[in-house]
Design a protein around this motif. Structure first.
Motif, PDB file in Angstrom:
ATOM      1  N   THR A  45      -7.946 -26.987 -16.781  1.00  0.00           N
ATOM      2  CA  THR A  45      -8.118 -27.961 -15.705  1.00  0.00           C
ATOM      3  C   THR A  45      -6.857 -28.082 -14.844  1.00  0.00           C
ATOM      4  O   THR A  45      -6.945 -28.272 -13.625  1.00  0.00           O
ATOM      5  CB  THR A  45      -8.486 -29.334 -16.293  1.00  0.00           C
ATOM      6  N   GLY A  46      -5.679 -27.978 -15.444  1.00  0.00           N
ATOM      7  CA  GLY A  46      -4.459 -27.968 -14.646  1.00  0.00           C
ATOM      8  C   GLY A  46      -4.287 -26.666 -13.887  1.00  0.00           C
ATOM      9  O   GLY A  46      -3.790 -26.647 -12.752  1.00  0.00           O
ATOM     10  N   ASN A  47      -4.725 -25.563 -14.498  1.00  0.00           N
ATOM     11  CA  ASN A  47      -4.596 -24.258 -13.846  1.00  0.00           C
ATOM     12  C   ASN A  47      -5.508 -24.108 -12.644  1.00  0.00           C
ATOM     13  O   ASN A  47      -5.253 -23.264 -11.782  1.00  0.00           O
ATOM     14  CB  ASN A  47      -4.870 -23.138 -14.852  1.00  0.00           C
ATOM     15  N   THR A  48      -6.585 -24.901 -12.574  1.00  0.00           N
ATOM     16  CA  THR A  48      -7.423 -24.834 -11.375  1.00  0.00           C
ATOM     17  C   THR A  48      -6.617 -25.209 -10.135  1.00  0.00           C
ATOM     18  O   THR A  48      -6.836 -24.657  -9.051  1.00  0.00           O
ATOM     19  CB  THR A  48      -8.627 -25.777 -11.496  1.00  0.00           C
ATOM     20  N   CYS A  49      -5.679 -26.098 -10.295  1.00  0.00           N
ATOM     21  CA  CYS A  49      -4.814 -26.517  -9.186  1.00  0.00           C
ATOM     22  C   CYS A  49      -3.630 -25.574  -9.018  1.00  0.00           C
ATOM     23  O   CYS A  49      -3.351 -25.091  -7.909  1.00  0.00           O
ATOM     24  CB  CYS A  49      -4.328 -27.947  -9.423  1.00  0.00           C
ATOM     25  N   ILE A  50      -2.931 -25.280 -10.105  1.00  0.00           N
ATOM     26  CA  ILE A  50      -1.682 -24.513 -10.027  1.00  0.00           C
ATOM     27  C   ILE A  50      -1.948 -23.092  -9.520  1.00  0.00           C
ATOM     28  O   ILE A  50      -1.273 -22.593  -8.612  1.00  0.00           O
ATOM     29  CB  ILE A  50      -1.002 -24.487 -11.399  1.00  0.00           C
ATOM     30  N   MET A  51      -2.935 -22.417 -10.101  1.00  0.00           N
ATOM     31  CA  MET A  51      -3.213 -21.046  -9.702  1.00  0.00           C
ATOM     32  C   MET A  51      -3.779 -20.984  -8.281  1.00  0.00           C
ATOM     33  O   MET A  51      -3.474 -20.054  -7.520  1.00  0.00           O
ATOM     34  CB  MET A  51      -4.189 -20.405 -10.693  1.00  0.00           C
ATOM     35  N   ALA A  52      -4.585 -21.963  -7.912  1.00  0.00           N
ATOM     36  CA  ALA A  52      -5.134 -21.980  -6.559  1.00  0.00           C
ATOM     37  C   ALA A  52      -4.030 -22.174  -5.526  1.00  0.00           C
ATOM     38  O   ALA A  52      -4.021 -21.518  -4.475  1.00  0.00           O
ATOM     39  CB  ALA A  52      -6.178 -23.085  -6.432  1.00  0.00           C
ATOM     40  N   ALA A  53      -3.080 -23.064  -5.800  1.00  0.00           N
ATOM     41  CA  ALA A  53      -1.975 -23.276  -4.867  1.00  0.00           C
ATOM     42  C   ALA A  53      -1.158 -22.003  -4.691  1.00  0.00           C
ATOM     43  O   ALA A  53      -0.737 -21.660  -3.571  1.00  0.00           O
ATOM     44  CB  ALA A  53      -1.080 -24.414  -5.368  1.00  0.00           C
ATOM     45  N   ALA A  54      -0.910 -21.281  -5.789  1.00  0.00           N
ATOM     46  CA  ALA A  54      -0.164 -20.023  -5.694  1.00  0.00           C
ATOM     47  C   ALA A  54      -0.945 -18.975  -4.907  1.00  0.00           C
ATOM     48  O   ALA A  54      -0.362 -18.198  -4.143  1.00  0.00           O
ATOM     49  CB  ALA A  54       0.168 -19.514  -7.093  1.00  0.00           C
ATOM     50  N   TYR A  94      -3.224 -19.639  -2.513  1.00  0.00           N
ATOM     51  CA  TYR A  94      -3.211 -20.052  -1.112  1.00  0.00           C
ATOM     52  C   TYR A  94      -1.889 -19.675  -0.434  1.00  0.00           C
ATOM     53  O   TYR A  94      -1.862 -19.363   0.760  1.00  0.00           O
ATOM     54  CB  TYR A  94      -3.408 -21.560  -0.993  1.00  0.00           C
ATOM     55  N   ALA A  95      -0.810 -19.707  -1.193  1.00  0.00           N
ATOM     56  CA  ALA A  95       0.506 -19.367  -0.637  1.00  0.00           C
ATOM     57  C   ALA A  95       0.717 -17.863  -0.536  1.00  0.00           C
ATOM     58  O   ALA A  95       1.746 -17.422  -0.016  1.00  0.00           O
ATOM     59  CB  ALA A  95       1.606 -19.985  -1.495  1.00  0.00           C
ATOM     60  N   GLY A  96      -0.211 -17.073  -1.053  1.00  0.00           N
ATOM     61  CA  GLY A  96      -0.072 -15.625  -1.023  1.00  0.00           C
ATOM     62  C   GLY A  96       0.839 -15.077  -2.098  1.00  0.00           C
ATOM     63  O   GLY A  96       1.227 -13.908  -2.052  1.00  0.00           O
ATOM     64  N   VAL A 151      -6.847 -31.209  -4.602  1.00  0.00           N
ATOM     65  CA  VAL A 151      -5.392 -31.343  -4.767  1.00  0.00           C
ATOM     66  C   VAL A 151      -4.675 -30.128  -4.186  1.00  0.00           C
ATOM     67  O   VAL A 151      -3.933 -30.238  -3.210  1.00  0.00           O
ATOM     68  CB  VAL A 151      -5.014 -31.554  -6.242  1.00  0.00           C
ATOM     69  N   ALA A 152      -4.906 -28.946  -4.759  1.00  0.00           N
ATOM     70  CA  ALA A 152      -4.195 -27.755  -4.283  1.00  0.00           C
ATOM     71  C   ALA A 152      -4.529 -27.440  -2.832  1.00  0.00           C
ATOM     72  O   ALA A 152      -3.642 -27.112  -2.032  1.00  0.00           O
ATOM     73  CB  ALA A 152      -4.524 -26.567  -5.177  1.00  0.00           C
ATOM     74  N   GLY A 153      -5.801 -27.536  -2.471  1.00  0.00           N
ATOM     75  CA  GLY A 153      -6.195 -27.231  -1.099  1.00  0.00           C
ATOM     76  C   GLY A 153      -5.607 -28.207  -0.100  1.00  0.00           C
ATOM     77  O   GLY A 153      -5.094 -27.809   0.956  1.00  0.00           O
ATOM     78  N   ALA A 154      -5.664 -29.497  -0.431  1.00  0.00           N
ATOM     79  CA  ALA A 154      -5.160 -30.508   0.501  1.00  0.00           C
ATOM     80  C   ALA A 154      -3.659 -30.371   0.724  1.00  0.00           C
ATOM     81  O   ALA A 154      -3.179 -30.382   1.868  1.00  0.00           O
ATOM     82  CB  ALA A 154      -5.499 -31.902  -0.036  1.00  0.00           C
ATOM     83  N   TYR A 155      -2.901 -30.212  -0.343  1.00  0.00           N
ATOM     84  CA  TYR A 155      -1.447 -30.145  -0.193  1.00  0.00           C
ATOM     85  C   TYR A 155      -0.982 -28.793   0.339  1.00  0.00           C
ATOM     86  O   TYR A 155       0.056 -28.715   1.008  1.00  0.00           O
ATOM     87  CB  TYR A 155      -0.759 -30.482  -1.514  1.00  0.00           C
TER      88      TYR A 155
END
Length: 340
Positions: A169-178, A180-182, A326-330
């Motif tokens: 559940t935490g990795n859904t945010c962390i990996m998605a943010a990485a 999105y950043a390429g 979370v990851a998408g918004a930030y």
């Protein structure tokens, strides 16, 4: 009587006063012609000298100070605090995603097993203490929900954050943010999600078996009641509650990443988890312990019902809550080529 003062490191005598000893006269004669100033004046540095000794504040030095800190005193204050500014938090999250993508499959699975166990321990505490207060639930249901939220699942997330583990559940945010950043590829994200999810499930089931084998299961009535309630939700209800739950959980992860202090991480992680538990929301990894424990204790729930009625919709909702809310918004706010 000798005056208590020093001039050039030698004792000073008032004018006209001599010593009876030749040795003392030899020391004091050269000084007799100099008046003895009061000790207070001799110990103080003249004001003009003190001012001259100070480095002058010029226009050039002031400009250099401003150039070094273009955002002013507030930037200096922020740099000395323990909490990162929002763009810096995103940078840390992306770095965590890169690190997770670089883990071997073995390490991801091993750390995923630990995450499932840690969250299971938190759920176990909740069943034993927080949720096992029937008298409080009858007299003050709001307070009982707060107690249930405070005693249990926050401990599991705190262990994951401090000890290090692969929580889906935490990795859904962390990996998605990485991603999105390429910084990582979509394949890295999918691999991490699949391995951590399967390992979390295995860790939760292992803990359920070990607790029952040890003969220390949580209270039967409380556990079966919670398991049946979770399995009785409609698909849309479980999905929506999954979005809300992981939105809050990843706010906790995001906040905990902003600080390096242990008390700061504890406070950052605990408050959002208390909120989602008290509000009756759904967390897939926690449910990997709650519902199987109810099944082991005799709740009238089939494994098929567990997977299709709860785990599937809650997992999908958790992905939306972490990767988008979370990851998408930030990432949209502070991501590539974005500035404050």
């Amino acid at each position: 009587m000798q005056t208590q003062c020093l001039i050039n490191g030698a004792p000073c005598m008032p004018r006209g006063v001599t010593s009876r000893t030749a040795t003392f006269r030899a020391l004091t004669v050269p000084l007799l012609s100099r008046p003895c100033l009061p000790a207070r004046q001799q110990c103080r540095m003249p004001l003009t000298r003190r001012v001259k000794d100070r480095a002058p504040v010029t226009t050039a030095s002031a400009a250099a100070s401003v150039q070094a800190n273009p955002q002013g005193p507030s930037a200096v204050a922020a740099a000395t605090t323990d909490v990162c500014l929002p763009p810096a938090i995103l940078t840390r999250i992306v770095g965590m995603g890169v690190t997770k993508a670089g883990l071997s499959s073995f390490k991801t699975v091993l750390l995923g097993l630990l995450a499932g166990v840690y969250v299971g321990f938190g759920a176990l505490v909740m069943l034993h203490i927080g949720a096992n207060c029937p008298g409080l639930a009858a007299s003050n249901p709001g307070l009982q929900k707060l107690v249930a939220g405070a005693f249990g699942l926050p401990f599991g997330l705190f262990m994951v954050l401090v000890c290090g583990a692969e929580l889906f559940t935490g990795n859904t945010c962390i990996m998605a943010a990485a991603m999105y950043a390429g910084a990582i590829k979509p394949g890295d994200l999918i691999k991490n999600w699949i391995l951590s999810y399967g390992a979390n499930l295995a860790g939760g089931l292992f803990l359920v078996w070990l607790i029952c084998y040890a003969g220390v299961p949580p209270p039967l009535a409380t556990t079966t009641k919670i398991a049946i309630a979770k399995s009785s939700l409609t698909f849309s209800q479980a999905f929506a509650r999954g979005i809300l739950a992981n939105w809050l959980v990843n706010i906790g992860v995001w906040q905990a990443t902003a600080t390096t202090s242990l008390p700061g991480k504890l406070l950052a992680a605990v408050v959002p988890v208390i909120t989602f538990v008290a509000c009756g929301l759904e967390h897939s990894v926690a449910n990997m312990f709650f519902i199987p424990m109810g099944i082991f204790l005799g709740a009238d729930i089939s494994w098929r019902t567990f997977f299709l009625n709860n785990l599937l919709p809650v997992t999908l909702g958790n992905i939306i809550g972490g990767a988008i809310m979370v990851a998408g918004a930030y990432s949209l706010a502070w991501g590539r080529n974005k500035s404050a």
